[in-house]
Design a protein around this motif. Structure first.
Motif, PDB file in Angstrom:
ATOM      1  N   LYS A  77      39.692  33.750  31.524  1.00  0.00           N
ATOM      2  CA  LYS A  77      39.863  34.437  30.247  1.00  0.00           C
ATOM      3  C   LYS A  77      39.955  33.495  29.048  1.00  0.00           C
ATOM      4  N   ASP A  78      40.063  32.187  29.295  1.00  0.00           N
ATOM      5  CA  ASP A  78      40.044  31.197  28.214  1.00  0.00           C
ATOM      6  C   ASP A  78      41.158  31.421  27.192  1.00  0.00           C
ATOM      7  N   ASN A  79      42.315  31.909  27.651  1.00  0.00           N
ATOM      8  CA  ASN A  79      43.467  32.072  26.762  1.00  0.00           C
ATOM      9  C   ASN A  79      44.405  30.898  26.975  1.00  0.00           C
ATOM     10  N   PRO A  80      44.650  30.094  25.931  1.00  0.00           N
ATOM     11  CA  PRO A  80      45.559  28.961  26.126  1.00  0.00           C
ATOM     12  C   PRO A  80      46.964  29.456  26.468  1.00  0.00           C
ATOM     13  N   GLN A  81      47.624  28.677  27.290  1.00  0.00           N
ATOM     14  CA  GLN A  81      48.988  29.062  27.655  1.00  0.00           C
ATOM     15  C   GLN A  81      49.873  29.018  26.419  1.00  0.00           C
ATOM     16  N   PRO A  82      50.752  29.993  26.299  1.00  0.00           N
ATOM     17  CA  PRO A  82      51.678  29.940  25.175  1.00  0.00           C
ATOM     18  C   PRO A  82      52.564  28.699  25.319  1.00  0.00           C
ATOM     19  N   ARG A  83      52.718  27.968  24.250  1.00  0.00           N
ATOM     20  CA  ARG A  83      53.540  26.761  24.291  1.00  0.00           C
ATOM     21  C   ARG A  83      54.813  27.009  23.491  1.00  0.00           C
ATOM     22  N   LEU A  84      55.915  26.572  24.055  1.00  0.00           N
ATOM     23  CA  LEU A  84      57.171  26.662  23.331  1.00  0.00           C
ATOM     24  C   LEU A  84      57.224  25.501  22.360  1.00  0.00           C
ATOM     25  N   ILE A  85      57.469  25.806  21.116  1.00  0.00           N
ATOM     26  CA  ILE A  85      57.530  24.757  20.094  1.00  0.00           C
ATOM     27  C   ILE A  85      58.982  24.585  19.697  1.00  0.00           C
ATOM     28  N   GLN A  86      59.462  23.360  19.869  1.00  0.00           N
ATOM     29  CA  GLN A  86      60.852  23.095  19.524  1.00  0.00           C
ATOM     30  C   GLN A  86      60.975  22.995  18.007  1.00  0.00           C
TER      31      GLN A  86
ATOM     32  N   THR B 263      50.187  38.542  54.425  1.00  0.00           N
ATOM     33  CA  THR B 263      50.340  39.952  54.767  1.00  0.00           C
ATOM     34  C   THR B 263      49.774  40.783  53.615  1.00  0.00           C
ATOM     35  N   ASP B 264      49.645  42.089  53.831  1.00  0.00           N
ATOM     36  CA  ASP B 264      49.160  42.977  52.765  1.00  0.00           C
ATOM     37  C   ASP B 264      50.079  42.936  51.545  1.00  0.00           C
ATOM     38  N   ALA B 265      51.399  42.888  51.792  1.00  0.00           N
ATOM     39  CA  ALA B 265      52.347  42.843  50.672  1.00  0.00           C
ATOM     40  C   ALA B 265      52.236  41.513  49.934  1.00  0.00           C
ATOM     41  N   ALA B 266      52.132  40.417  50.666  1.00  0.00           N
ATOM     42  CA  ALA B 266      52.056  39.089  50.047  1.00  0.00           C
ATOM     43  C   ALA B 266      50.766  38.912  49.251  1.00  0.00           C
ATOM     44  N   ILE B 267      49.658  39.451  49.748  1.00  0.00           N
ATOM     45  CA  ILE B 267      48.380  39.233  49.063  1.00  0.00           C
ATOM     46  C   ILE B 267      48.387  39.886  47.682  1.00  0.00           C
ATOM     47  N   GLU B 268      49.095  40.972  47.531  1.00  0.00           N
ATOM     48  CA  GLU B 268      49.176  41.620  46.213  1.00  0.00           C
ATOM     49  C   GLU B 268      49.890  40.712  45.210  1.00  0.00           C
ATOM     50  N   LYS B 269      50.941  40.021  45.646  1.00  0.00           N
ATOM     51  CA  LYS B 269      51.655  39.076  44.774  1.00  0.00           C
ATOM     52  C   LYS B 269      50.779  37.861  44.479  1.00  0.00           C
ATOM     53  N   ILE B 270      50.024  37.421  45.470  1.00  0.00           N
ATOM     54  CA  ILE B 270      49.134  36.274  45.291  1.00  0.00           C
ATOM     55  C   ILE B 270      48.032  36.610  44.286  1.00  0.00           C
ATOM     56  N   LYS B 271      47.516  37.833  44.346  1.00  0.00           N
ATOM     57  CA  LYS B 271      46.487  38.255  43.388  1.00  0.00           C
ATOM     58  C   LYS B 271      47.020  38.201  41.955  1.00  0.00           C
ATOM     59  N   ILE B 272      48.266  38.564  41.764  1.00  0.00           N
ATOM     60  CA  ILE B 272      48.886  38.506  40.433  1.00  0.00           C
ATOM     61  C   ILE B 272      48.946  37.049  39.970  1.00  0.00           C
ATOM     62  N   GLN B 273      49.326  36.140  40.885  1.00  0.00           N
ATOM     63  CA  GLN B 273      49.369  34.709  40.554  1.00  0.00           C
ATOM     64  C   GLN B 273      47.980  34.195  40.170  1.00  0.00           C
ATOM     65  N   ILE B 274      46.979  34.568  40.958  1.00  0.00           N
ATOM     66  CA  ILE B 274      45.604  34.120  40.683  1.00  0.00           C
ATOM     67  C   ILE B 274      45.152  34.627  39.320  1.00  0.00           C
ATOM     68  N   ASN B 275      45.426  35.888  39.052  1.00  0.00           N
ATOM     69  CA  ASN B 275      45.031  36.485  37.768  1.00  0.00           C
ATOM     70  C   ASN B 275      45.699  35.753  36.602  1.00  0.00           C
ATOM     71  N   ARG B 276      46.969  35.411  36.746  1.00  0.00           N
ATOM     72  CA  ARG B 276      47.688  34.693  35.686  1.00  0.00           C
ATOM     73  C   ARG B 276      47.069  33.322  35.445  1.00  0.00           C
ATOM     74  N   LEU B 277      46.710  32.648  36.522  1.00  0.00           N
ATOM     75  CA  LEU B 277      46.076  31.333  36.380  1.00  0.00           C
ATOM     76  C   LEU B 277      44.728  31.452  35.681  1.00  0.00           C
ATOM     77  N   CYS B 278      43.967  32.476  36.029  1.00  0.00           N
ATOM     78  CA  CYS B 278      42.639  32.674  35.431  1.00  0.00           C
ATOM     79  C   CYS B 278      42.721  32.999  33.951  1.00  0.00           C
ATOM     80  N   GLU B 279      43.838  33.566  33.516  1.00  0.00           N
ATOM     81  CA  GLU B 279      44.027  33.863  32.089  1.00  0.00           C
ATOM     82  C   GLU B 279      43.857  32.603  31.251  1.00  0.00           C
TER      83      GLU B 279
END
Length: 186
Positions: free
Chosen positions: A173-182, A50-66
């Motif tokens: 964007k070639d930004n490595p995911q932040p890693r939690l360091i114990q 739906t139009d509402a769902a696609i906006e949330k999906i775009k945010i997910q895609i953008n986060r993955l591309c980061e």
């Protein structure tokens, strides 16, 4: 109301123009075929939203591309599937890199009834008869294309013209995911 979307990798314009001319050459040889008018692409997935769902999906895609890094892709042979698809295939290393990108999206996007692709290829034609597949293999024998895969494209299906059109492009964007360091407490 839900609309049909696809997430794909688009090669650069020069390759898209070449693929279009190949489709035209093949059509001259065999007549009309499925995907004749489709713009060249490597499919990652297809889904309805739906139009509402696609906006949330775009945010997910953008986060993955980061977190994704651009990769060099070499397309250097033709191939076919038993269902009559004729395509340009990536070399071994490129296939591995593309599969990694596709897997990241297909595992991370939480979309009901999503159709996932895990075999990267750039389609020329779909559903060719065995005779027309032979003609395609005789018409096209060598290929050597390369490009940097540095983005994915979201496309929406247009019911009137029965083709997908680009709605958004998401750059890596070639930004490595932040890693939690114990840490250790003293």
């Amino acid at each position: 109301m839900e609309k049909l979307y696809s997430l794909v990798i688009h090669p650069p314009e020069a390759i898209l123009i070449l693929v279009k001319s190949m489709k035209e050459q093949l059509a001259t040889e065999v007549g009309w075929f499925n995907s004749k008018n489709s713009v060249g692409h490597i499919t990652i997935c297809e889904f309805k939203a739906t139009d509402a769902a696609i906006e949330k999906i775009k945010i997910q895609i953008n986060r993955l591309c980061e977190t994704l890094s651009p990769v060099e892709i070499l397309l250097n042979e033709f191939g076919a599937f038993p269902n009559g698809a004729f395509f340009i295939a990536p070399d071994k290393d490129s296939k591995t890199n593309l599969k990694h990108i596709m897997k990241r999206f297909n595992q991370s996007l939480r979309i009901p009834n999503m159709l996932k692709s895990d075999n990267p290829h750039l389609s020329i034609a779909r559903r060719l008869t065995p005779e027309n597949l032979i003609k395609a293999n005789h018409l096209f024998t060598t290929i050597d294309l390369n490009f940097v895969c540095d983005s994915v494209v979201l496309r929406q299906f247009d019911e009137n013209i029965k083709q997908f059109f680009v709605t958004d492009t998401f750059e890596f964007k070639d930004n490595p995911q932040p890693r939690l360091i114990q840490g250790t407490l003293f």
